[in-house]
Design an enzyme around this catalytic site. Structure first.
Site, PDB file in Angstrom:
ATOM      1  N   ASP A  89       1.308  -1.365  -0.236  1.00 41.66           N
ATOM      2  CA  ASP A  89      -0.060  -0.123   0.133  1.00 41.66           C
ATOM      3  C   ASP A  89       1.415   1.401  -0.335  1.00 41.66           C
ATOM      4  O   ASP A  89       2.502   1.179   0.393  1.00 41.66           O
ATOM      5  CB  ASP A  89      -1.351  -0.314   1.199  1.00 41.66           C
ATOM      6  CG  ASP A  89      -2.673   0.759   1.052  1.00 41.66           C
ATOM      7  OD1 ASP A  89      -2.531   0.761   0.141  1.00 41.66           O
ATOM      8  OD2 ASP A  89      -3.176   0.297   1.941  1.00 41.66           O
ATOM      9  N   ASP A 105     -10.002   3.667  -3.812  1.00 39.64           N
ATOM     10  CA  ASP A 105     -10.446   2.506  -3.527  1.00 39.64           C
ATOM     11  C   ASP A 105     -12.552   2.409  -3.898  1.00 39.64           C
ATOM     12  O   ASP A 105     -13.339   3.141  -4.182  1.00 39.64           O
ATOM     13  CB  ASP A 105     -10.490   2.274  -1.143  1.00 39.64           C
ATOM     14  CG  ASP A 105      -9.534   2.398  -1.238  1.00 39.64           C
ATOM     15  OD1 ASP A 105      -8.238   2.286  -1.993  1.00 39.64           O
ATOM     16  OD2 ASP A 105      -9.999   1.909   0.143  1.00 39.64           O
TER      17      ASP A 105
HETATM   18  C1  GLA Z   1      -5.918   1.307   1.042  1.00 37.56           C
HETATM   19  C2  GLA Z   1      -6.622   0.840   0.210  1.00 37.56           C
HETATM   20  C3  GLA Z   1      -7.209  -0.762  -0.207  1.00 37.56           C
HETATM   21  C4  GLA Z   1      -7.272  -1.339   1.592  1.00 37.56           C
HETATM   22  C5  GLA Z   1      -6.653  -0.315   3.325  1.00 37.56           C
HETATM   23  C6  GLA Z   1      -6.477  -0.732   4.243  1.00 37.56           C
HETATM   24  O1  GLA Z   1      -6.774   1.961   1.562  1.00 37.56           O
HETATM   25  O2  GLA Z   1      -6.613   1.007  -0.990  1.00 37.56           O
HETATM   26  O3  GLA Z   1      -7.567  -1.080  -0.022  1.00 37.56           O
HETATM   27  O4  GLA Z   1      -5.911  -2.417   1.837  1.00 37.56           O
HETATM   28  O5  GLA Z   1      -6.189   0.258   2.307  1.00 37.56           O
HETATM   29  O6  GLA Z   1      -5.985  -0.016   5.254  1.00 37.56           O
END
Ligand code: GLA
Length: 371
Positions: free
Chosen positions: A126, A182
């Site tokens: 991430d 996301d």
């Molecule tokens: C980010 C990523 C998500 C998930 C969260 C976890 O937002 O894009 O897919 O992995 O972190 O905290």
């Protein structure tokens, strides 16, 4: 070579966020096998954020949360492997993960060693709490660490499409890269994410795939990204059809222990998965601005044709064979099969049309037949 085809699997985040533990992961492994997901190609079971203690140990190593994973991660990984699945985990290129657990910056080689020792086959990486290091270098560091750790680990970069990631993800050794922020379990999100990638899919190919984010099919408004709304079944068809045509990795995000018959049928649809997993991994070409259609060249003299209607009324969508460069007097007609149902729809000349409901999609496989 890893990621010869778009990776497929399940990830804990969309439904469970921090509510993960040994029992959930082992039950999910059982359900992936019992529901035919593994047979359909979903091979990676990935634990996302929130799996570790908040502090590293005295040697600077990551430690699994002792309450969530009382027998340690290797125990869970061994179970996942015993079911014939591959095992994935999560870390972050910054000093902390997005949920505030230890990140890998400055510890890349320790963490790659840890992941290799517990039996990890897939690492999602991430982009929170970044340092001043250039983004591509932060990913490069972990790529080097993983490639030298002694175990084959698929590297799933997750920088949300920032810093022009499509221009360097393949170069730094990633096997897939998140190209969007996301997803949420809403049709607005599905439309926004798919639109945003239409002109970027040419960068996606075997060895390194554009990841439009995890699937929301089957969430029905549950989980951390459901927001109580959820999508219609038609929207889930649109979503899955687009991700398949785009050769996006297919990472299921719903609770597969409670999968409806309809969602199971969609997620394991053999022709849609065949389109996604086509070994040539070619990008689609899109036609039309509102309701639109697209085709993708497949191996074995086949073409996938997708019809997408994001509008609020049913539309008739037409695929003119001219889009394939065909002309009316050519000695070539197309045999069309409905990819959702497997039904043979017959042989067509010049064009093919179908009615598509609001927020829905159709997908076909066309095979040229010479007259
Ligand atoms: C980010 C990523 C998500 C998930 C969260 C976890 O937002 O894009 O897919 O992995 O972190 O905290």
């Amino acid at each position: 070579m890893l990621a010869k085809k778009p990776p497929m699997g399940w990830n804990s985040w969309n439904t469970f966020t921090n509510k993960i533990d040994e029992k959930l992961i082992m039950e999910t492994a059982d359900a992936m096998v019992d529901n035919g997901l593994l047979d359909a190609g979903y091979e990676y079971l990935v634990i996302d954020d929130c799996w570790s203690e908040k502090q590293r140990d005295e040697n600077g190593m990551l430690v699994a949360d002792k309450e969530k994973f009382p027998h340690g991660i290797k125990y869970v990984a061994d179970y996942v492997h015993s079911k014939g699945l591959k095992f994935g985990m999560y870390s972050c290129c910054g000093t902390l993960t997005c949920a505030g657990y230890p990140g890998s910056f400055g510890h890349e080689f320790d963490d790659a060693k840890y992941f290799a020792e517990v039996g990890v086959d897939f690492l999602k990486y991430d982009n929170c709490y970044k340092t001043k290091m250039e983004n591509y270098l932060a990913y490069m560091r972990m790529s080097v660490a993983l490639r030298s750790c002694g175990r084959e680990i698929l590297f799933s970069a997750c920088n949300w499409g920032t810093d022009n990631v499509h221009s360097w993800a393949r170069a730094v050794g990633a096997h897939m890269y998140r190209s969007t922020f996301d997803i949420t379990d809403t049709f607005e999100s599905i439309k926004e994410l798919s639109e945003s990638q239409k002109d970027k899919l040419v960068y996606s190919a075997p060895g390194c795939y554009n990841d439009i984010d995890m699937l929301v099919t089957g969430l029905h408004g549950e989980g951390s990204i459901g927001f109580g709304h959820g999508c219609t079944e038609a929207n889930y068809r649109y979503h899955f059809a687009f991700w398949c045509l785009a050769s996006s990795p297919l990472m299921i995000g719903c609770d597969v222990r409670n999968l409806s018959k309809e969602n199971k049928a969609l997620l394991t649809n053999p022709l849609l998965i065949r389109i996604n997993q086509d070994e040539e991994g070619r990008p689609p070409i899109f036609f039309g601005d509102y309701e639109y259609h697209a085709f993708k060249v497949l191996s074995n003299n086949e073409y996938a044709i997708g019809f997408f209607n994001p509008l609020d009324k049913e539309r008739k969508i037409t695929f003119n064979f001219h889009d394939l460069g065909l002309m009316p007097n050519d000695r070539c007609v197309l045999k069309i099969t409905d990819a959702f149902t497997g039904e043979d729809l017959g042989v067509y000349r010049d064009y093919f049309s179908a009615h598509v409901g609001s927020g829905d999609a159709k997908m076909f496989i066309a095979t040229p037949v010479l007259l």
